[in-house]
Scaffold this motif. Structure first.
Motif, PDB file in Angstrom:
ATOM      1  N   PRO A   1       0.819  -1.210   0.000  1.00  0.00           N
ATOM      2  CA  PRO A   1       0.000   0.000   0.000  1.00  0.00           C
ATOM      3  C   PRO A   1       0.859   1.269   0.000  1.00  0.00           C
ATOM      4  O   PRO A   1       2.077   1.182   0.125  1.00  0.00           O
ATOM      5  N   LEU A   2       0.191   2.418  -0.116  1.00  0.00           N
ATOM      6  CA  LEU A   2       0.912   3.686  -0.086  1.00  0.00           C
ATOM      7  C   LEU A   2       1.624   3.852   1.249  1.00  0.00           C
ATOM      8  O   LEU A   2       1.111   3.442   2.294  1.00  0.00           O
ATOM      9  N   PRO A   3       2.817   4.457   1.274  1.00  0.00           N
ATOM     10  CA  PRO A   3       3.535   4.643   2.532  1.00  0.00           C
ATOM     11  C   PRO A   3       2.781   5.592   3.451  1.00  0.00           C
ATOM     12  O   PRO A   3       2.136   6.534   3.002  1.00  0.00           O
ATOM     13  N   MET A   4       2.867   5.311   4.756  1.00  0.00           N
ATOM     14  CA  MET A   4       2.213   6.182   5.732  1.00  0.00           C
ATOM     15  C   MET A   4       3.060   7.424   5.970  1.00  0.00           C
ATOM     16  O   MET A   4       4.286   7.397   5.823  1.00  0.00           O
ATOM     17  N   HIS A   5       2.396   8.499   6.338  1.00  0.00           N
ATOM     18  CA  HIS A   5       3.068   9.741   6.667  1.00  0.00           C
ATOM     19  C   HIS A   5       2.840  10.042   8.145  1.00  0.00           C
ATOM     20  O   HIS A   5       1.735   9.857   8.659  1.00  0.00           O
ATOM     21  N   PRO A   6       3.877  10.504   8.840  1.00  0.00           N
ATOM     22  CA  PRO A   6       3.747  10.741  10.286  1.00  0.00           C
ATOM     23  C   PRO A   6       2.885  11.956  10.592  1.00  0.00           C
ATOM     24  O   PRO A   6       2.745  12.866   9.776  1.00  0.00           O
TER      25      PRO A   6
END
Length: 352
Positions: A305-310
């Motif tokens: 999936p798309l990378p998570m952003h903090p």
């Protein structure tokens, strides 16, 4: 390989285990939630420093006695218990029972405040302390005075070479659901930051844009004086080009089995970084993306999936940073001691 047994009755207390380096986040505390096990199954590590009571305050110890212990800046207290505690995964223990009356914790489990809370099931001797409360990495600490290590005749696990480690290893992602920075990254960067400051000799340094700047850049900008950078922080290690002598400070991986840092062929200052964090920085696209299909050009990758952003900026762990910095002889230099004292007095100020 080894098995740990009760020193009194010789009953086996663990499975067959192989020794690895003590994780850098061993004494790291994080949030108010349950954390996973500190150690991988089938492994153990030894803490060379004393642990447990009795404790002595810094005012009672003095600088000379502390330096003899390898501590070069003030800390709240030091343990004068036995050195050499052995940490294993809770699931690797055998033949132990809880000790009634020693099972206190903060809210979700045991925190070891009452001393050893596990006894040998065969003879009743207190042998270990289980910790599984919130904020703590789950672990079981064997008392070095109550257990013996027996060599195992099984084949010893070979030390993985650097190339194999990079090829087969899995880097730890920096962001976890639901968008928080990984506690392993916070601890690893906190320890590496202490070494990086010492290597800088107080001069400004530059880091490349991207994840390295997100994790190290803010801290370096906050702790070092402004001005044109005179040195560059670069990643160096197996499969990467050698750093430039003199001008570069190399972030190199720390071997998870031996604890040894990778050494470049060039003469350059090196800063050790936990291997799984280093691998994600050095090879961020080797494992997460999958090959694109359905008309995408060959060799193009997408995240699935798309990378998570903090949710917010990265903050190195203050406790790990101060613990590491206090044990570096360079902290005796006035400029670095000033950083130590400033962070110690204001542990939640920028960038922490």
């Amino acid at each position: 390989m080894a098995v740990f047994v009760c020193a009194s009755c010789r009953a086996a207390l663990t499975a067959h285990l192989s020794q690895v380096a003590l994780p850098v986040h061993t004494h790291h505390k994080y949030g108010h939630e349950l954390l996973p096990a500190l150690m991988e199954p089938g492994t153990y590590a030894v803490d060379p420093e004393p642990s447990g009571p009795p404790w002595r305050q810094w005012s009672e110890i003095g600088a000379d006695e502390a330096e003899a212990r390898g501590v070069f800046a003030p800390v709240p207290a030091l343990s004068f218990g036995a050195p050499g505690a052995i940490v294993v995964a809770p699931g690797d223990t055998r033949g132990t029972v809880l000790i009634p009356g020693r099972c206190d914790g903060y809210c979700m489990g045991l925190d070891g405040r009452d001393g050893p809370n596990l006894a040998c099931a065969q003879c009743g001797r207190a042998v270990a302390t289980r910790i599984d409360d919130c904020s703590y990495w789950q672990a079981l600490w064997l008392d070095p005075r109550a257990v013996d290590r027996l060599p195992d005749e099984r084949p010893v696990h070979r030390t993985v070479d650097w190339e194999t480690l990079v090829e087969d290893g899995q880097g730890t992602p920096p962001v976890e659901p639901p968008g928080v920075w990984s506690p392993r990254w916070e601890a690893a960067v906190g320890a590496a930051l202490a070494h990086l400051l010492a290597a800088s000799t107080g001069r400004p340094v530059a880091v490349p844009h991207g994840l390295l700047a997100d994790t190290f850049g803010r801290a370096l900008d906050a702790l070092l004086p402004p001005g044109p950078p005179v040195r560059n922080v670069v990643l160096a290690g197996p499969g990467l080009p050698d750093p430039e002598p003199v001008s570069d400070i190399a972030l190199v991986p720390r071997h998870p089995q031996t604890g040894a840092s990778w050494q470049p062929s060039a003469i350059v200052d090196t800063v050790p970084l936990t291997a799984d964090v280093w691998m994600h920085l050095a090879y961020p696209h080797d494992r997460l993306p999958v090959p694109a299909t359905g008309g995408m050009p060959e060799g193009v990758f997408r995240d699935d999936p798309l990378p998570m952003h903090p949710w917010g900026p990265f903050r190195p762990d203050t406790r790990v940073f101060l613990h590491t910095l206090a044990r570096l002889p360079a902290v005796r230099q006035p400029w670095l001691r000033g950083i130590h004292d400033r962070v110690s007095n204001r542990p939640y100020a920028r960038p922490f």
